[in-house]
Design an enzyme around this catalytic site. Structure first.
Site, PDB file in Angstrom:
ATOM      1  N   LYS A  52       1.968 -11.779  -5.008  1.00  0.00           N
ATOM      2  CA  LYS A  52       2.179 -11.324  -3.969  1.00  0.00           C
ATOM      3  C   LYS A  52       1.463 -12.830  -3.334  1.00  0.00           C
ATOM      4  O   LYS A  52       0.100 -13.277  -3.897  1.00  0.00           O
ATOM      5  CB  LYS A  52       1.144 -10.757  -2.947  1.00  0.00           C
ATOM      6  CG  LYS A  52       1.868 -10.901  -1.213  1.00  0.00           C
ATOM      7  CD  LYS A  52       0.949  -9.728  -0.193  1.00  0.00           C
ATOM      8  CE  LYS A  52       1.126  -9.681   0.860  1.00  0.00           C
ATOM      9  NZ  LYS A  52       0.560  -8.158   1.149  1.00  0.00           N
ATOM     10  N   SER A 127       3.550  -5.859   4.573  1.00  0.00           N
ATOM     11  CA  SER A 127       3.928  -7.445   3.315  1.00  0.00           C
ATOM     12  C   SER A 127       4.651  -7.503   2.419  1.00  0.00           C
ATOM     13  O   SER A 127       4.766  -8.974   2.418  1.00  0.00           O
ATOM     14  CB  SER A 127       2.765  -8.124   4.476  1.00  0.00           C
ATOM     15  OG  SER A 127       1.725  -7.708   3.828  1.00  0.00           O
ATOM     16  N   SER A 151       0.210  -2.417   3.455  1.00  0.00           N
ATOM     17  CA  SER A 151       1.270  -3.095   2.849  1.00  0.00           C
ATOM     18  C   SER A 151       1.660  -3.020   1.021  1.00  0.00           C
ATOM     19  O   SER A 151       2.056  -4.156   0.847  1.00  0.00           O
ATOM     20  CB  SER A 151       0.644  -5.053   2.832  1.00  0.00           C
ATOM     21  OG  SER A 151       0.823  -5.355   4.305  1.00  0.00           O
TER      22      SER A 151
HETATM   23  N1  GLN Z   1       2.595  -4.128   8.713  1.00  0.00           N
HETATM   24  C1  GLN Z   1       0.686  -3.851   8.884  1.00  0.00           C
HETATM   25  C2  GLN Z   1       0.493  -5.058   9.341  1.00  0.00           C
HETATM   26  O1  GLN Z   1       1.357  -6.088  10.144  1.00  0.00           O
HETATM   27  C3  GLN Z   1       0.000  -4.144   8.024  1.00  0.00           C
HETATM   28  C4  GLN Z   1       0.366  -5.178   6.595  1.00  0.00           C
HETATM   29  C5  GLN Z   1      -0.604  -5.241   5.638  1.00  0.00           C
HETATM   30  O2  GLN Z   1      -1.070  -3.994   5.436  1.00  0.00           O
HETATM   31  N2  GLN Z   1      -1.132  -6.932   5.332  1.00  0.00           N
HETATM   32  O3  GLN Z   1      -0.733  -5.961   9.620  1.00  0.00           O
END
Ligand code: GLN
Length: 446
Positions: A52, A127, A151
């Site tokens: 990532k 994400s 994420s």
């Molecule tokens: N979708 C969640 C957010 O927008 C989790 C994101 C994540 O785990 N980085 O914060």
């Protein structure tokens, strides 16, 4: 093979932001040479990996899918990256994500959205959407993602692969661009549970460069994969199969529980009564931490600086206005507000108290049960563009991953069926530092 596969598929999937073709070939050649000279094979010898793009890599762009960092070329490797290299994995490239890991669909990438390899009209989740899509599309053997509120697990579920969020503190955050430091955790995304155990083995462990790194002994993970789950006690939270959960997802989870019964495990309905407050608490806490962490992006130290500022303050303002996307700005403003004097007690402090209640919910269930099982997300992947205009709906996709993050405990998502051609994920949640039981149960089911 990896680069060929990327050539065949990435025009449609768009999982990668940066390819490391020259570097990968050089390190593969170096591994061959070491082997020829009688060297030992590392744990991940020669395995093509993707990262990532919020994990810093020496000499390889690390953008966080943000315009702000589009030119950021780090001078060091983060700890997890170093450990992958030490295990002799080959770094194929950097993977797309929601900007600064804020989002759940990859549509917040400031470059382009990644698409779900099962159906390119659908999102891959986020994400870590690029990390999940690259594994699902067979572009890399495994990848690393980061999970703050879901994420790793949610994109793994949407893409039909295995995603593990380790216990908070098990994997070093040094060299992971910080979003919400009390929640962020790096973990593997793989094709199966056995691979997950091996990758976790390679990246886990104490690191003095991360002040929240846990100084615990690292067990052997692969030896936990015995196939035996007889006598395991599973709690199934009623809040995780209630309102808002797609009936097909519920059906798939109940079918998985039947498999566990047939393997000799038992399950009972339990309650995590504060689940309904988790999303609200998370968005206060994560945004507050983000507003503080992202203050370092000022146009001086990292990334892009706006042209022709009138003065210093104007330089900060222009760089941040131009560099950050809409969702990142929304969270910086929300977090700054929640931390302001006069509001701190009402929002931030309150959310911290709710976090403690949520953690206690898990502690209570784990007094009697070995694992908690439910869906990874309330629905399968949704269509690209379906939720972009509606951040609140988007936030609710994480309703069953966020409580786990707030409690800091480990959880894995494994594929458990399909709805209309799109994968469904089963979430298996364990006690803190009990990744062995989580992996064992996931492997026995798979
Ligand atoms: N979708 C969640 C957010 O927008 C989790 C994101 C994540 O785990 N980085 O914060």
């Amino acid at each position: 093979a990896s680069f060929n596969r990327i050539g065949q598929t990435d025009e449609a999937v768009r999982a990668f932001l940066t390819l490391n073709e020259e570097g990968a070939r050089a390190s593969a050649a170096e591994l061959d040479k070491q082997l020829a000279e009688g060297g030992e094979r590392g744990l991940l010898f020669g395995l093509p990996a993707g990262l990532k793009d919020n994990m810093v890599t020496e000499g390889l762009l690390t953008t966080c899918a943000s315009q702000f960092l589009r030119n950021y070329d780090p001078i060091y490797d983060g700890t997890a990256v170093k450990k992958l290299k030490a295990a002799q994995s080959v770094l194929i490239g950097k993977l797309n994500m929601d900007e600064f890991a804020m989002g759940g669909s990859n549509e917040n990438s400031s470059f382009y959205p990644t698409r779900n390899p099962w159906n390119t009209d659908y999102v891959p989740g986020g994400s870590s959407g690029g990390s999940a899509a690259a594994v699902a599309a067979g572009q890399v053997y495994f990848s690393l993602g980061s999970d703050t509120g879901g994420s790793i697990r949610q994109p793994a579920a949407y893409c039909g692969v295995v995603g593990l969020k380790p216990t908070y503190g098990l994997v070093s955050r040094f060299g992971l661009v910080a979003f919400a430091s009390s929640l962020d955790q790096i973990g593997p995304i793989t094709k199966n549970v056995e691979d997950s155990a091996y990758v976790l083995q390679a990246i886990a462990g104490y690191d003095s460069m991360d002040s929240t790194s846990a100084n615990v002994e690292i067990p052997d993970y692969a030896s936990a994969l015995t196939g035996d789950v007889k006598g395991l006690r599973i709690g199934v939270p009623k809040e995780y199969l209630g309102q808002g959960v797609d009936p097909k997802v519920k059906e798939a989870v109940l079918a998985a529980l039947k498999v566990y019964e047939s393997l000799g495990a038992t399950w009972e309905e339990v309650s995590l009564p504060h689940t309904e407050y988790a999303v609200a608490a998370y968005y206060i806490l994560a945004s507050s931490e983000a507003s503080s962490n992202l203050a370092r992006f000022d146009g001086v130290r990292y990334g892009v600086r706006a042209d022709n500022p009138d003065n210093l303050i104007d330089m900060y303002r222009k760089s941040r206005s131009q560099g950050f996307g809409a969702e990142v700005k929304r969270r910086i403003m929300l977090g700054t507000y929640a931390l302001s004097s006069g509001y701190y007690d009402a929002y931030y402090l309150k959310a911290q108290k709710v976090r403690t209640l949520i953690k206690q919910d898990f502690d209570h269930v784990f007094e009697k049960f070995d694992l908690i099982i439910g869906p990874t997300a309330p629905t399968p992947a949704f269509r690209i563009d379906e939720q972009v205009g509606d951040p609140l709906t988007m936030y609710l996709n994480d309703i069953v991953t966020i409580p786990v993050s707030l409690a800091g405990v480990p959880a894995i998502s494994v594929p458990c069926g399909f709805a209309d051609g799109l994968p469904i994920g089963l979430q298996i949640i364990g006690k803190a530092f009990d990744e062995r039981t989580v992996l064992r149960a996931a492997h026995a089911y798979e």
